[in-house]
Scaffold this motif. Structure first.
Motif, PDB file in Angstrom:
ATOM      1  N   LYS A 166       3.719   8.467  -5.960  1.00 56.19           N
ATOM      2  CA  LYS A 166       2.417   8.599  -6.630  1.00 56.19           C
ATOM      3  C   LYS A 166       1.628   7.309  -6.511  1.00 56.19           C
ATOM      4  CE  LYS A 166       4.217  11.249 -10.374  1.00 56.19           C
ATOM      5  NZ  LYS A 166       4.281  11.395 -11.816  1.00 56.19           N
ATOM      6  N   ALA A 167       2.302   6.176  -6.606  1.00 55.80           N
ATOM      7  CA  ALA A 167       1.625   4.884  -6.478  1.00 55.80           C
ATOM      8  C   ALA A 167       0.995   4.749  -5.095  1.00 55.80           C
ATOM      9  CB  ALA A 167       2.600   3.734  -6.730  1.00 55.80           C
ATOM     10  N   VAL A 168       1.706   5.188  -4.086  1.00 53.93           N
ATOM     11  CA  VAL A 168       1.181   5.146  -2.724  1.00 53.93           C
ATOM     12  C   VAL A 168      -0.087   5.995  -2.633  1.00 53.93           C
ATOM     13  CG1 VAL A 168       1.635   5.775  -0.313  1.00 53.93           C
ATOM     14  CG2 VAL A 168       3.408   4.625  -1.672  1.00 53.93           C
ATOM     15  N   LEU A 169      -0.045   7.194  -3.186  1.00 53.42           N
ATOM     16  CA  LEU A 169      -1.223   8.071  -3.157  1.00 53.42           C
ATOM     17  C   LEU A 169      -2.416   7.443  -3.877  1.00 53.42           C
ATOM     18  CD1 LEU A 169       0.434  11.556  -3.771  1.00 53.42           C
ATOM     19  CD2 LEU A 169      -0.451  10.619  -1.616  1.00 53.42           C
ATOM     20  N   MET A 170      -2.152   6.715  -4.951  1.00 51.13           N
ATOM     21  CA  MET A 170      -3.232   6.056  -5.696  1.00 51.13           C
ATOM     22  C   MET A 170      -3.869   4.931  -4.883  1.00 51.13           C
ATOM     23  SD  MET A 170      -3.354   7.628  -8.634  1.00 51.13           S
ATOM     24  CE  MET A 170      -2.796   9.131  -7.878  1.00 51.13           C
ATOM     25  N   MET A 171      -3.111   4.324  -3.975  1.00 48.17           N
ATOM     26  CA  MET A 171      -3.601   3.186  -3.200  1.00 48.17           C
ATOM     27  C   MET A 171      -4.368   3.598  -1.939  1.00 48.17           C
ATOM     28  SD  MET A 171      -2.789   0.454  -4.916  1.00 48.17           S
ATOM     29  CE  MET A 171      -2.851  -0.917  -3.779  1.00 48.17           C
ATOM     30  N   ILE A 201      -4.971  -6.338   4.584  1.00 47.27           N
ATOM     31  CA  ILE A 201      -3.553  -6.512   4.928  1.00 47.27           C
ATOM     32  C   ILE A 201      -2.716  -6.590   3.652  1.00 47.27           C
ATOM     33  CG2 ILE A 201      -1.883  -8.125   5.939  1.00 47.27           C
ATOM     34  CD1 ILE A 201      -4.170  -8.772   8.024  1.00 47.27           C
ATOM     35  N   LEU A 202      -3.200  -7.327   2.664  1.00 51.18           N
ATOM     36  CA  LEU A 202      -2.482  -7.436   1.392  1.00 51.18           C
ATOM     37  C   LEU A 202      -2.380  -6.083   0.689  1.00 51.18           C
ATOM     38  CD1 LEU A 202      -3.944 -10.785   0.025  1.00 51.18           C
ATOM     39  CD2 LEU A 202      -1.590 -10.371   0.781  1.00 51.18           C
ATOM     40  N   ILE A 203      -3.454  -5.309   0.723  1.00 51.29           N
ATOM     41  CA  ILE A 203      -3.441  -3.983   0.083  1.00 51.29           C
ATOM     42  C   ILE A 203      -2.411  -3.079   0.759  1.00 51.29           C
ATOM     43  CG2 ILE A 203      -4.799  -1.904  -0.403  1.00 51.29           C
ATOM     44  CD1 ILE A 203      -7.293  -3.813  -0.446  1.00 51.29           C
ATOM     45  N   TYR A 263       0.552  -7.451  -5.451  1.00 52.23           N
ATOM     46  CA  TYR A 263      -0.500  -6.723  -6.165  1.00 52.23           C
ATOM     47  C   TYR A 263      -1.476  -7.714  -6.813  1.00 52.23           C
ATOM     48  CZ  TYR A 263      -2.635  -3.719  -9.737  1.00 52.23           C
ATOM     49  OH  TYR A 263      -3.529  -3.056 -10.550  1.00 52.23           O
ATOM     50  N   GLY A 264      -0.943  -8.708  -7.507  1.00 51.05           N
ATOM     51  CA  GLY A 264      -1.781  -9.724  -8.140  1.00 51.05           C
ATOM     52  C   GLY A 264      -2.570 -10.520  -7.123  1.00 51.05           C
ATOM     53  N   LEU A 265      -1.943 -10.847  -5.998  1.00 53.52           N
ATOM     54  CA  LEU A 265      -2.641 -11.617  -4.964  1.00 53.52           C
ATOM     55  C   LEU A 265      -3.791 -10.819  -4.360  1.00 53.52           C
ATOM     56  CD1 LEU A 265      -2.739 -14.284  -3.415  1.00 53.52           C
ATOM     57  CD2 LEU A 265      -1.127 -13.285  -1.764  1.00 53.52           C
ATOM     58  N   GLN A 266      -3.568  -9.539  -4.081  1.00 52.63           N
ATOM     59  CA  GLN A 266      -4.664  -8.726  -3.522  1.00 52.63           C
ATOM     60  C   GLN A 266      -5.774  -8.565  -4.549  1.00 52.63           C
ATOM     61  OE1 GLN A 266      -5.918  -5.468  -4.253  1.00 52.63           O
ATOM     62  NE2 GLN A 266      -4.493  -5.194  -5.946  1.00 52.63           N
ATOM     63  N   LEU A 267      -5.412  -8.515  -5.829  1.00 53.49           N
ATOM     64  CA  LEU A 267      -6.429  -8.408  -6.876  1.00 53.49           C
ATOM     65  C   LEU A 267      -7.264  -9.687  -6.946  1.00 53.49           C
ATOM     66  CD1 LEU A 267      -7.516  -6.426  -8.954  1.00 53.49           C
ATOM     67  CD2 LEU A 267      -5.866  -7.354 -10.590  1.00 53.49           C
TER      68      LEU A 267
END
Length: 168
Positions: free
Chosen positions: A142-147, A127-129, A95-99
């Motif tokens: 829910k996290a998946v839906l947010m992404m 790919i990272l996301i 998550y931090g790396l994609q950010l």
């Protein structure tokens, strides 16, 4: 009360605030560093389906909020137990790396104007996301839906980046 209502968790406000603040701060700093980006974008030959300039800050703000919510849903998930904490830490690393990739892309695109490198960077970011989304799935649907909107918007950004590379 229904059984589901009894199981409803209390919001952990500090964690929520931190989870929202991190992506919003990264996006805000990147936007500040590239504050003339919409003028630059408007001056470029653009591919079909290019949205109006006002839509970009609105969409990115919404996406940063969704990212923060996804992170919150993961770190507060009841599925996070001692034995799978390493999986959560790995997910948060991705998550931090994609950010970080998200933070750097506008700098490469708008300040350095290296269209092809930006496109490659964006492909790696996509790919990272997806990797983050898959790793978040272990902890929260829910996290998946947010992404998902983030995945779709980044793919669209790739189309726009490719079009600008070809046309400019």
């Amino acid at each position: 009360m229904r059984g589901k209502d009894l199981k409803r968790k209390k919001i952990q406000w500090f964690k929520l605030a931190v989870c929202l603040a991190i992506p919003l701060a990264a996006g805000g700093l990147s936007a500040f560093l590239t504050r003339d980006s919409m003028k630059i974008f408007g001056s470029l030959a653009q591919p079909p389906l290019s949205p109006p300039a006002w839509l970009f800050p609105v969409m990115w703000t919404a996406l940063y909020i969704l990212m923060g919510l996804a992170c919150y849903f993961v770190i507060t998930s009841p599925k996070v137990r001692y034995e799978n904490r390493p999986d959560m830490h790995r997910a948060l690393f991705w998550y931090g790396l994609q950010l970080f990739f998200n933070f750097c892309w506008p700098i490469a695109f708008f300040i350095l104007r290296v269209w092809m490198i930006s496109l490659i960077w964006l492909a790696v970011m996509e790919i990272l996301i997806i990797a983050v989304t898959v790793s978040f799935a272990k902890f929260s649907g829910k996290a998946v839906l947010m992404m998902i909107p983030y995945i779709l918007w980044t793919a669209f950004a790739g189309y726009l980046n490719w079009g600008i590379f070809i046309l400019n």
